[in-house]
Design a protein around this motif. Structure first.
Motif, PDB file in Angstrom:
ATOM      1  N   LEU A   1       0.830  -1.207   0.000  1.00  0.00           N
ATOM      2  CA  LEU A   1       0.000   0.000   0.000  1.00  0.00           C
ATOM      3  C   LEU A   1       0.860   1.252   0.000  1.00  0.00           C
ATOM      4  CD1 LEU A   1      -2.881  -0.947   2.426  1.00  0.00           C
ATOM      5  CD2 LEU A   1      -3.009  -0.478  -0.011  1.00  0.00           C
ATOM      6  N   PHE A   2       1.937   1.187   0.776  1.00  0.00           N
ATOM      7  CA  PHE A   2       2.825   2.341   0.853  1.00  0.00           C
ATOM      8  C   PHE A   2       3.413   2.647  -0.521  1.00  0.00           C
ATOM      9  CE2 PHE A   2       5.639   5.326   2.596  1.00  0.00           C
ATOM     10  CZ  PHE A   2       6.884   5.134   2.016  1.00  0.00           C
ATOM     11  N   ILE A   3       3.904   1.598  -1.170  1.00  0.00           N
ATOM     12  CA  ILE A   3       4.486   1.806  -2.496  1.00  0.00           C
ATOM     13  C   ILE A   3       3.463   2.397  -3.450  1.00  0.00           C
ATOM     14  CG2 ILE A   3       5.372   0.609  -4.529  1.00  0.00           C
ATOM     15  CD1 ILE A   3       6.921  -1.188  -2.743  1.00  0.00           C
TER      16      ILE A   3
ATOM     17  N   ILE B   1       3.598   6.046  -5.340  1.00  0.00           N
ATOM     18  CA  ILE B   1       3.516   6.174  -6.800  1.00  0.00           C
ATOM     19  C   ILE B   1       2.464   7.188  -7.198  1.00  0.00           C
ATOM     20  CG2 ILE B   1       2.902   4.986  -8.927  1.00  0.00           C
ATOM     21  CD1 ILE B   1       4.112   2.493  -7.832  1.00  0.00           C
ATOM     22  N   PHE B   2       1.268   7.027  -6.648  1.00  0.00           N
ATOM     23  CA  PHE B   2       0.200   7.915  -7.101  1.00  0.00           C
ATOM     24  C   PHE B   2       0.370   9.331  -6.583  1.00  0.00           C
ATOM     25  CE2 PHE B   2      -2.207   5.292  -9.683  1.00  0.00           C
ATOM     26  CZ  PHE B   2      -2.091   4.004  -9.202  1.00  0.00           C
ATOM     27  N   GLN B   3       0.983   9.459  -5.428  1.00  0.00           N
ATOM     28  CA  GLN B   3       1.249  10.796  -4.954  1.00  0.00           C
ATOM     29  C   GLN B   3       2.283  11.466  -5.847  1.00  0.00           C
ATOM     30  OE1 GLN B   3      -0.410  12.464  -2.799  1.00  0.00           O
ATOM     31  NE2 GLN B   3       0.899  14.155  -3.428  1.00  0.00           N
TER      32      GLN B   3
ATOM     33  N   LEU C   1      -5.379   7.085  -6.641  1.00  0.00           N
ATOM     34  CA  LEU C   1      -5.144   5.716  -6.192  1.00  0.00           C
ATOM     35  C   LEU C   1      -6.472   4.987  -6.071  1.00  0.00           C
ATOM     36  CD1 LEU C   1      -3.513   3.410  -5.058  1.00  0.00           C
ATOM     37  CD2 LEU C   1      -3.412   4.586  -2.882  1.00  0.00           C
ATOM     38  N   GLY C   2      -7.454   5.693  -5.524  1.00  0.00           N
ATOM     39  CA  GLY C   2      -8.769   5.088  -5.387  1.00  0.00           C
ATOM     40  C   GLY C   2      -9.371   4.691  -6.717  1.00  0.00           C
ATOM     41  N   LEU C   3      -9.180   5.540  -7.716  1.00  0.00           N
ATOM     42  CA  LEU C   3      -9.724   5.226  -9.035  1.00  0.00           C
ATOM     43  C   LEU C   3      -9.054   3.979  -9.606  1.00  0.00           C
ATOM     44  CD1 LEU C   3      -9.997   8.795 -10.536  1.00  0.00           C
ATOM     45  CD2 LEU C   3     -11.849   7.294  -9.860  1.00  0.00           C
ATOM     46  N   TYR C   4      -7.739   3.907  -9.440  1.00  0.00           N
ATOM     47  CA  TYR C   4      -7.053   2.725  -9.917  1.00  0.00           C
ATOM     48  C   TYR C   4      -7.511   1.490  -9.151  1.00  0.00           C
ATOM     49  CZ  TYR C   4      -3.836   4.710 -13.271  1.00  0.00           C
ATOM     50  OH  TYR C   4      -3.295   5.287 -14.382  1.00  0.00           O
ATOM     51  N   ALA C   5      -7.687   1.658  -7.854  1.00  0.00           N
ATOM     52  CA  ALA C   5      -8.177   0.538  -7.048  1.00  0.00           C
ATOM     53  C   ALA C   5      -9.545   0.112  -7.547  1.00  0.00           C
ATOM     54  CB  ALA C   5      -8.227   0.930  -5.576  1.00  0.00           C
ATOM     55  N   GLY C   6     -10.352   1.120  -7.921  1.00  0.00           N
ATOM     56  CA  GLY C   6     -11.666   0.807  -8.481  1.00  0.00           C
ATOM     57  C   GLY C   6     -11.543  -0.046  -9.729  1.00  0.00           C
ATOM     58  N   GLY C   7     -10.556   0.298 -10.551  1.00  0.00           N
ATOM     59  CA  GLY C   7     -10.331  -0.491 -11.767  1.00  0.00           C
ATOM     60  C   GLY C   7      -9.978  -1.932 -11.434  1.00  0.00           C
TER      61      GLY C   7
ATOM     62  N   ALA D   1     -10.694  -3.500  -8.676  1.00  0.00           N
ATOM     63  CA  ALA D   1     -11.872  -4.143  -8.099  1.00  0.00           C
ATOM     64  C   ALA D   1     -12.829  -4.576  -9.204  1.00  0.00           C
ATOM     65  CB  ALA D   1     -12.572  -3.181  -7.134  1.00  0.00           C
ATOM     66  N   ALA D   2     -13.007  -3.710 -10.192  1.00  0.00           N
ATOM     67  CA  ALA D   2     -13.891  -4.063 -11.306  1.00  0.00           C
ATOM     68  C   ALA D   2     -13.352  -5.288 -12.037  1.00  0.00           C
ATOM     69  CB  ALA D   2     -14.019  -2.884 -12.266  1.00  0.00           C
ATOM     70  N   THR D   3     -12.036  -5.312 -12.233  1.00  0.00           N
ATOM     71  CA  THR D   3     -11.422  -6.454 -12.911  1.00  0.00           C
ATOM     72  C   THR D   3     -11.695  -7.744 -12.152  1.00  0.00           C
ATOM     73  OG1 THR D   3      -9.631  -4.980 -13.548  1.00  0.00           O
ATOM     74  CG2 THR D   3      -9.282  -7.334 -13.865  1.00  0.00           C
ATOM     75  N   LEU D   4     -11.420  -7.707 -10.848  1.00  0.00           N
ATOM     76  CA  LEU D   4     -11.630  -8.907 -10.046  1.00  0.00           C
ATOM     77  C   LEU D   4     -13.095  -9.309 -10.028  1.00  0.00           C
ATOM     78  CD1 LEU D   4      -9.257  -8.170  -7.048  1.00  0.00           C
ATOM     79  CD2 LEU D   4      -8.856  -9.613  -9.017  1.00  0.00           C
ATOM     80  N   GLY D   5     -13.946  -8.291  -9.846  1.00  0.00           N
ATOM     81  CA  GLY D   5     -15.367  -8.578  -9.769  1.00  0.00           C
ATOM     82  C   GLY D   5     -15.891  -9.233 -11.038  1.00  0.00           C
ATOM     83  N   MET D   6     -15.550  -8.658 -12.175  1.00  0.00           N
ATOM     84  CA  MET D   6     -16.060  -9.217 -13.431  1.00  0.00           C
ATOM     85  C   MET D   6     -15.453 -10.579 -13.705  1.00  0.00           C
ATOM     86  SD  MET D   6     -18.368  -7.362 -14.274  1.00  0.00           S
ATOM     87  CE  MET D   6     -18.835  -8.298 -15.715  1.00  0.00           C
ATOM     88  N   ALA D   7     -14.202 -10.783 -13.312  1.00  0.00           N
ATOM     89  CA  ALA D   7     -13.592 -12.100 -13.505  1.00  0.00           C
ATOM     90  C   ALA D   7     -14.373 -13.136 -12.710  1.00  0.00           C
ATOM     91  CB  ALA D   7     -12.136 -12.078 -13.057  1.00  0.00           C
TER      92      ALA D   7
END
Lengths: 63, 82, 637
Positions: free
Chosen positions: C248-250, C254-256, C418-424, C426-432
């Motif tokens: 999470l730190f890394i 990155i996003f910061q 970061l949240g938006l990327y996390a959303g992506g 999550a969407a990937t995992l969810g749809m899989a």
């Protein structure tokens, strides 16, 4: 048409041509080649296939 | 004297063992062999992943490999006395 | 072929020798390729398939030019996956339009010979002229290895050269010998018949490694000690608590960094673009050309170029994480989650690299043997936030998210990104998960992945990688995006408003009419007709959305001032927060890349799947945006 208008129009035409050619190379050509193959026109299909590029072709920079 | 078969999937962190047989469906077996899980090689469990200790990371033939326990269960081993 | 052959005159190509680099993954093959070619390379595709083809060339001191192909790293030539098939077929000379390489430059990791030599022996069985580069010799020596290279060469039947690819040691002797081999092969002028390859049986694999052991017993006096410090580091990195915190730190860093470090260069580019627009406007009188240049080209393409620093930063971190070997650990940590949704463990790293572009992620599914797993991964890969979405996110975040500090150096903008990327993700995992449960039920795919030893990153590799990325981005902006923007300008400027019109001129143009026509469809999502206009080209290429919006608002702006204002300011004054958030959700979920669809068609050999991909993603985006918008409005945003 004003001078500016002509130049602008020319630029638009070039842009349209560029995109159209690209579209054809990436999407149109493979479809056309497959269609020709089904019709049995093998040599023509091969010639078109040679020109066809896979849609990526460095576009997004596939590593 | 019957000995219960021991498999890589059942080993814990820090265990060392000798591979006795690599089995499984042919595709998986070939992959395992290619990656180095050959009979006669020594395998050692180095890490266990969080959330359920699965997958595991083992060292075999000089390489650190990660695999799931159910894959590791295709590999029959003899526990080495440390 | 898409390789730029203009580097060599036509008659030279027939005579210039061709080498092929082959070896295990993680053996430093790419570093060697970079050391040999000095970064002069072209990435393209093999004819007819979308396996990536990487070719470079180098010039010998005597002026002779040599072409060198970097084959995909594989563990064996037994073709279970298209990647391995292509490697094997190229070496056998079976690919049409692809000349058989004259010499095979095999590469092996000196610290891991027990496994690396397996592939080397398979390559030997091909019967082609060969030479072996024993790479990472510095690491092997540091770890106490003693290898008799002469004995090894004798046992193998071809010369062995030590190399340290990351700093170029040993490359020159290697190449000199390789050239000699190439010339000798040319003189003998025999074309070895295209040998047939049969996949090995398990017993043959065992025998092969028994041979490897026998050879090593003779040639290696002492093998390299295992790297204890690498394992000690891993113990923390893979630790249940510390490992997740580190990950999470890394990610947070990155996003910061993407926001704070890129801010200054972005400002420069913005100012530069603005100044360019003003000077062009000053050079000519009002007219179509001036409008085309300022409202269309400069505003449009300029608004995309502004994001170059951010994209470069993103790639920098991706390359850094890959090069050091951390990516594999991240995959290891995440595998439990990945496995639960049925995603292939080994696909995780390419999926992570999909943060660059979905297309490599889709192509990397070639390493997945099971058809259902492969399809699932292909279908969800575009949800992994390709880098082209970065401008879209960045624009809206800059406009609507204040740069307040959250804790320490971490600011809200970076967190939201970061949240938006996390959303992506999550969407990937969810749809899989959904696909695995319904359409593509299948067995849980295997993991079996190597964790390479940690390495000090090769700055040269990273530099070349970034340079390529920069060029690709600029080229795309200057060609496709430019063309689309020009056409959009035309479509948004004509027909002109009739005399005495009340609405802004753009409403009367083709684009305006299309936008208004679409509007009822998208109004429930909080979008207006202007966004509607931008959607159409935006579906072809993600970043075009930004330039399209820039152009639409520029054309619409009546006063000279408006065209100079940054797009983010314009949006802030015109849109509600609810609209912005809804649009962000749309960006996470929508399919906005024709190229992705085309590659999917190629990989699945049917139109069914790209069609399905487009449909499900559009539906997902629509529902997602709808819910988001309603929620935001209800919350008073």
């Amino acid at each position: 048409m004003s001078e500016q208008g002509m130049i602008a129009g020319f630029i638009v035409a070039v842009a349209t041509g560029f995109l159209a050619k690209r579209f054809y190379r990436s999407y149109g050509a493979p479809i056309l080649a497959d269609f020709l193959l089904k019709r049995g026109k093998v040599s023509a299909a091969m010639k078109i296939r040679g020109k066809a590029k896979p849609a990526c072709g460095g576009d997004c920079g596939c590593d | 004297m019957t000995v219960d078969k021991l498999y890589l999937g059942g080993m814990k962190k820090g265990d060392r063992a000798l591979i006795v047989a690599t089995g499984g469906p042919i595709e998986i077996r070939r992959r395992l062999l290619e990656m180095g899980f050959l009979e006669g090689s020594v395998v050692e469990v180095i890490h266990e992943a969080p959330f359920g200790k699965d997958p595991i990371a083992v060292r075999v033939r000089g390489t650190l490999l990660a695999l799931r326990r159910n894959e590791a269960n295709y590999i029959e081993v003899h526990l080495e006395v440390a | 072929m898409s390789v730029n052959e203009s580097a060599l005159p036509l008659n030279e190509q027939a005579r210039s020798p061709r080498f092929a680099l082959a070896g295990n993954p993680n053996c430093g093959k790419t570093a060697l390729f970079n050391a040999i070619t000095g970064g002069r390379q072209k990435v393209g595709n093999y004819p007819g398939v979308t396996v990536e083809r990487k070719e470079g060339f180098f010039t010998r001191p005597d002026g002779e030019q040599v072409r060198i192909l970097d084959l995909p790293g594989t563990y064996s030539l037994d073709a279970k996956t298209p990647d391995e098939e292509i490697s094997r077929d190229v070496l056998l000379g079976k690919i049409s339009d692809e000349e058989q390489p004259d010499v095979i430059l095999a590469v092996a990791d000196a610290t891991s010979l027990e496994r690396n030599l397996g592939l080397i022996l398979e390559l030997r069985a091909l019967g082609r002229p060969m030479i072996l580069a024993l790479n990472m010799m510095d690491l092997a020596r540091a770890r106490g290895a003693v290898i008799d290279l002469e004995v090894l060469g004798r046992e193998l039947g071809f010369p062995v050269f030590p190399t340290v690819a990351v700093n170029g040691d040993g490359v020159e002797p290697l190449l000199a010998q390789a050239m000699q081999i190439a010339h000798a092969a040319k003189l003998s002028a025999e074309k070895s018949p295209a040998a047939d390859w049969k996949n090995s049986t398990p017993n043959e694999v065992r025998d092969r490694f028994a041979t490897v052991d026998a050879i090593l017993a003779k040639a290696v006096k002492r093998s390299a000690r295992p790297l204890i410090w690498s394992e000690k580091v891993d113990r923390i990195v893979v630790h249940p608590v510390w490992g997740s915190i580190i990950l999470l730190f890394i990610l947070g860093v990155i996003f910061q960094a993407i926001f704070s470090w890129a801010a200054l260069p972005q400002e420069w580019i913005e100012k530069g673009v603005g100044a360019l627009g003003k000077s062009v406007a000053g050079l000519m009188s009002v007219g179509p050309l001036r409008s085309l240049l300022t409202d269309g080209v400069i505003a449009g393409v300029g608004s995309v170029l502004v994001f170059l620093p951010q994209i470069l930063l993103l790639f920098f971190f991706i390359l850094l994480l890959e090069d050091t070997g951390y990516m594999a650990r991240a995959a290891f940590l995440m595998d439990r989650v990945m496995g639960k949704v049925g995603l292939h463990g080994r696909a995780f790293i390419p999926l992570l690299s999909s943060f660059a572009c979905a297309i490599p992620g889709i192509m990397a599914t070639r390493t997945i043997e099971n058809r259902r797993d492969r399809l699932t991964t292909i279908l969800v890969a575009p949800l992994m936030t390709p880098s082209a979405t970065l401008p879209n996110y960045s624009l809206l975040i800059a406009a609507f998210i204040p740069n307040t500090a959250v804790f320490g150096p971490v600011r809200l903008q970076g967190l939201v990104m970061l949240g938006l990327y996390a959303g992506g993700v999550a969407a990937t995992l969810g749809m899989a998960w959904v696909f695995k449960r319904t359409l593509l039920k299948g067995v849980k795919p295997p993991l079996l992945m190597e964790l390479p030893t940690y390495k000090v990153p090769s700055w040269r590799n990273i530099f070349f990688g970034l340079r390529d990325r920069c060029w690709i981005f600029i080229r795309r902006a200057g060609t496709v995006i430019l063309a689309i923007t020009i056409i959009l300008w035309f479509v948004a400027s004509y027909p002109k408003a009739p005399e005495g019109a009340l609405l802004p001129p753009i409403d009367y143009s083709y684009a305006g009419r299309i936008g208004h026509a679409i509007e009822p469809l998208i109004r429930p999502l909080g979008f207006d007709w202007r966004i509607g206009i931008a959607f159409v080209p935006g579906m072809a290429a993600r970043e075009v959305m930004v330039s399209a919006l820039a152009t639409v608002y520029a054309i619409e702006g009546k006063d000279e001032e408006a065209t100079g204002r940054a797009l983010s300011e314009v949006l802030k004054s015109q849109w509600s927060v609810a609209t912005a958030v809804s649009l962000l959700v749309w960006y996470i979920l929508a399919c906005q890349c024709l190229s992705t669809l085309a590659v999917t068609r190629r990989e699945t050999n049917s139109w069914r799947w790209p069609l399905f991909m487009f449909s499900y993603m559009t539906a997902l985006a629509y529902v997602g945006s709808f819910i988001t918008y309603r929620l935001c409005v209800w919350a008073g945003l």
